[in-house]
Design an enzyme around this catalytic site. Structure first.
Site, PDB file in Angstrom:
ATOM      1  N   VAL A   1       0.824  -1.209   0.000  1.00  0.00           N
ATOM      2  CA  VAL A   1       0.000   0.000   0.000  1.00  0.00           C
ATOM      3  C   VAL A   1       0.860   1.261   0.000  1.00  0.00           C
ATOM      4  O   VAL A   1       0.676   2.157  -0.812  1.00  0.00           O
ATOM      5  CB  VAL A   1      -0.946   0.013   1.228  1.00  0.00           C
ATOM      6  CG1 VAL A   1      -1.721   1.324   1.287  1.00  0.00           C
ATOM      7  CG2 VAL A   1      -1.895  -1.172   1.172  1.00  0.00           C
TER       8      VAL A   1
ATOM      9  N   ASP B   1      10.057   3.085   6.902  1.00  0.00           N
ATOM     10  CA  ASP B   1       9.753   1.701   7.227  1.00  0.00           C
ATOM     11  C   ASP B   1      10.765   1.217   8.263  1.00  0.00           C
ATOM     12  O   ASP B   1      11.942   1.609   8.210  1.00  0.00           O
ATOM     13  CB  ASP B   1       9.811   0.817   5.979  1.00  0.00           C
ATOM     14  CG  ASP B   1       9.008  -0.478   6.141  1.00  0.00           C
ATOM     15  OD1 ASP B   1       7.947  -0.594   5.518  1.00  0.00           O
ATOM     16  OD2 ASP B   1       9.457  -1.353   6.910  1.00  0.00           O
TER      17      ASP B   1
ATOM     18  N   ARG C   1      14.300  -3.576   3.694  1.00  0.00           N
ATOM     19  CA  ARG C   1      13.389  -2.932   2.741  1.00  0.00           C
ATOM     20  C   ARG C   1      13.920  -1.549   2.338  1.00  0.00           C
ATOM     21  O   ARG C   1      13.932  -1.202   1.149  1.00  0.00           O
ATOM     22  CB  ARG C   1      12.003  -2.804   3.385  1.00  0.00           C
ATOM     23  CG  ARG C   1      10.953  -2.085   2.539  1.00  0.00           C
ATOM     24  CD  ARG C   1      10.528  -2.900   1.357  1.00  0.00           C
ATOM     25  NE  ARG C   1       9.281  -2.401   0.779  1.00  0.00           N
ATOM     26  CZ  ARG C   1       8.918  -2.631  -0.474  1.00  0.00           C
ATOM     27  NH1 ARG C   1       9.684  -3.348  -1.279  1.00  0.00           N
ATOM     28  NH2 ARG C   1       7.771  -2.165  -0.931  1.00  0.00           N
TER      29      ARG C   1
ATOM     30  N   THR D   1      -2.626  -4.285   9.237  1.00  0.00           N
ATOM     31  CA  THR D   1      -3.530  -4.529  10.367  1.00  0.00           C
ATOM     32  C   THR D   1      -4.038  -5.968  10.253  1.00  0.00           C
ATOM     33  O   THR D   1      -5.115  -6.211   9.712  1.00  0.00           O
ATOM     34  CB  THR D   1      -4.704  -3.532  10.380  1.00  0.00           C
ATOM     35  OG1 THR D   1      -5.222  -3.384   9.046  1.00  0.00           O
ATOM     36  CG2 THR D   1      -4.261  -2.184  10.892  1.00  0.00           C
TER      37      THR D   1
ATOM     38  N   THR E   1      -6.588  -0.762   7.209  1.00  0.00           N
ATOM     39  CA  THR E   1      -7.935  -1.247   7.499  1.00  0.00           C
ATOM     40  C   THR E   1      -8.158  -1.337   9.006  1.00  0.00           C
ATOM     41  O   THR E   1      -7.348  -1.922   9.728  1.00  0.00           O
ATOM     42  CB  THR E   1      -8.147  -2.631   6.874  1.00  0.00           C
ATOM     43  OG1 THR E   1      -7.986  -2.529   5.457  1.00  0.00           O
ATOM     44  CG2 THR E   1      -9.542  -3.161   7.190  1.00  0.00           C
TER      45      THR E   1
ATOM     46  N   CYS F   1      -6.777  -8.839   2.842  1.00  0.00           N
ATOM     47  CA  CYS F   1      -8.014  -8.047   2.887  1.00  0.00           C
ATOM     48  C   CYS F   1      -9.255  -8.910   3.085  1.00  0.00           C
ATOM     49  O   CYS F   1      -9.867  -8.893   4.143  1.00  0.00           O
ATOM     50  CB  CYS F   1      -8.145  -7.207   1.617  1.00  0.00           C
ATOM     51  SG  CYS F   1      -6.944  -5.870   1.502  1.00  0.00           S
TER      52      CYS F   1
ATOM     53  N   ARG G   1       0.875 -13.111   2.130  1.00  0.00           N
ATOM     54  CA  ARG G   1       0.233 -12.784   3.399  1.00  0.00           C
ATOM     55  C   ARG G   1      -1.108 -13.510   3.516  1.00  0.00           C
ATOM     56  O   ARG G   1      -1.962 -13.401   2.647  1.00  0.00           O
ATOM     57  CB  ARG G   1       0.012 -11.269   3.513  1.00  0.00           C
ATOM     58  CG  ARG G   1       1.287 -10.444   3.594  1.00  0.00           C
ATOM     59  CD  ARG G   1       0.972  -8.962   3.540  1.00  0.00           C
ATOM     60  NE  ARG G   1       0.326  -8.593   2.285  1.00  0.00           N
ATOM     61  CZ  ARG G   1      -0.189  -7.384   2.047  1.00  0.00           C
ATOM     62  NH1 ARG G   1      -0.147  -6.452   2.980  1.00  0.00           N
ATOM     63  NH2 ARG G   1      -0.744  -7.122   0.870  1.00  0.00           N
TER      64      ARG G   1
END
Length: 424
Positions: A16, A34, A39, A85, A120, A260, A331
């Site tokens: 995202v 981050d 990363r 989240t 979220t 999601c 994920r």
């Protein structure tokens, strides 16, 4: 604060956050933050392991820099938080990353700053959980000294047609003036346009029901596939026939994973239970979808038994580990649950997924990906993900991975019914 005076910090550079930082980084100063040192190092070298941004897009973001030092964000005045989240083992919301990010931003928050959340959450979380942390850490007063907004992410990993700029963006703010300012900010990068919700809670609720609606619809189709299996009817044939009606929704059965659809409903049901309402349909849909791996493993076992193939000690090829096609995102992938179910039969499962990073698969799930399937090795072949690379295989090439007597089970309808032994 005028829009032309702002600098942005994007907190969390995953699927995202990075595309968002890149788009804003083409137009104004942006610092991507981050906590993952690797990363940050990779991004500074121009490498995006999520494959959500291209080399050209990274290079075009000339005003974007990266850091893992929270102090480097102190001069920013808009903070966009895009951390994960997830849910915990009991399927309750795990707000740990969100709390940590809020504490970090609270420690450097200044008068006039705006904090926008994209992660979220359940309705009310921004103002009930995050705002008090920001106030405590900063010593500032909400809606007097600093302000907040919520603009739910709508990233679709692996989708090269629906990108961040071409998906309409819902925005909101903690005051009418701030809502307009946040909406105008996102209009700089969202070519598809924005929709300004009338409150933060409305925007939060809109996010969780988008994926809850999909989850419930897929659960219905999954349940229908269980029924049709008992009736010895091919589910895909039924769906194709029903799909000739103009308003029939084109959902397909399958494993429902990812960050999601397989997660967001639990955020909504958590809040519903908290206020005393038992969300029966949503939880029923979750139970159906979460149990599909058990059903598929059972079906593979039955098909092998019909062919006099012993499942105990058998070699099984799992084609795909990512939660969806043509992306490396693992994920909450439900393929892992399927592998565990098959391992309960004392099978040896080889997992092949050319999209997924081997080190990540090992780190997250202790799964050692194979480089390529071995011809003539497998007692059963399970097509779990519809990668384009898998579609490039002919039916005979896939069959060649199996022994003379083998089973092919196709979760994703990659092959026609006459080339498989079973499918959802």
């Amino acid at each position: 604060m005028q829009l032309n005076d702002i600098s942005i910090a994007v907190v969390g550079l995953g699927y995202v956050g990075l595309p968002l930082a890149v788009e804003f980084g083409r137009k104004r100063k942006v610092i991507g933050f981050d906590t993952n040192d690797v990363r940050i190092k990779e991004l500074n070298e121009g490498l995006d392991r999520t494959l959500e941004t291209t080399d050209k897009e990274l290079n075009d973001a000339v005003y974007l820099s990266y850091t893992n030092n929270i102090e480097d964000l102190r001069d920013c005045n808009i903070y966009i938080i895009t951390v994960p989240t997830p849910i915990d083992h009991d399927k309750n919301p795990d707000l740990t990353p969100l709390v940590k990010a809020s504490k970090g931003i609270g420690s450097i928050l200044k008068t006039g700053d705006i904090v926008i959340y994209e992660s979220t959450v359940y309705p009310g979380a921004t103002e009930e959980i995050c705002v008090p942390i920001l106030e405590e850490q900063s010593g500032l007063l909400f809606n007097n000294d600093f302000f907040c907004g919520y603009s739910p992410e709508r990233i679709n990993p692996g989708d090269k047609d629906h990108r961040i700029t071409t998906i309409r963006k819902v925005t909101s703010g903690s005051t009418p003036e701030i809502a307009k300012k946040i909406d105008k900010l996102y209009q700089e990068i969202i070519t598809e346009g924005t929709y300004m919700a009338n409150s933060i809670k409305v925007a939060e609720a809109a996010k969780v029901i988008e994926n809850t609606q999909r989850d419930v619809n897929i659960a219905l189709i999954n349940e229908l596939s269980l029924i049709f299996n008992e009736l010895d009817i091919d589910t895909e044939s039924v769906l194709e026939a029903a799909g000739t009606k103009w308003n029939f929704l084109p959902f397909r059965p399958g494993l429902v994973g990812g960050h999601c659809i397989g997660v967001d409903p639990y955020y909504l049901t958590h809040k519903a239970l908290e206020v005393g309402y038992n969300p029966e349909m949503i939880l029923a849909g979750r139970r159906i979808n979460d149990n599909m791996s058990f059903f598929i493993a059972e079906q593979v076992s039955k098909l092998m038994t019909k062919k006099d193939i012993s499942i105990n000690g058998s070699n099984i090829l799992m084609m795909g580990l990512a939660f969806k096609e043509n992306c490396p995102d693992i994920r909450n992938t439900k393929v892992v649950d399927l592998i565990k179910e098959l391992n309960n039969f004392d099978c040896s499962v080889d997992v092949y997924d050319p999209w997924v990073d081997k080190l990540e698969a090992m780190h997250e799930y202790n799964i050692e990906l194979i480089n390529a399937p071995t011809k003539g090795k497998y007692d059963a072949i399970v097509i779990a993900v519809a990668h384009d690379k898998f579609k490039d295989y002919s039916p005979n090439e896939i069959k060649d991975f199996g022994k003379d007597n083998h089973v092919i089970y196709d979760i994703k309808y990659l092959l026609s019914a006459d080339h498989v032994d079973g499918r959802l």
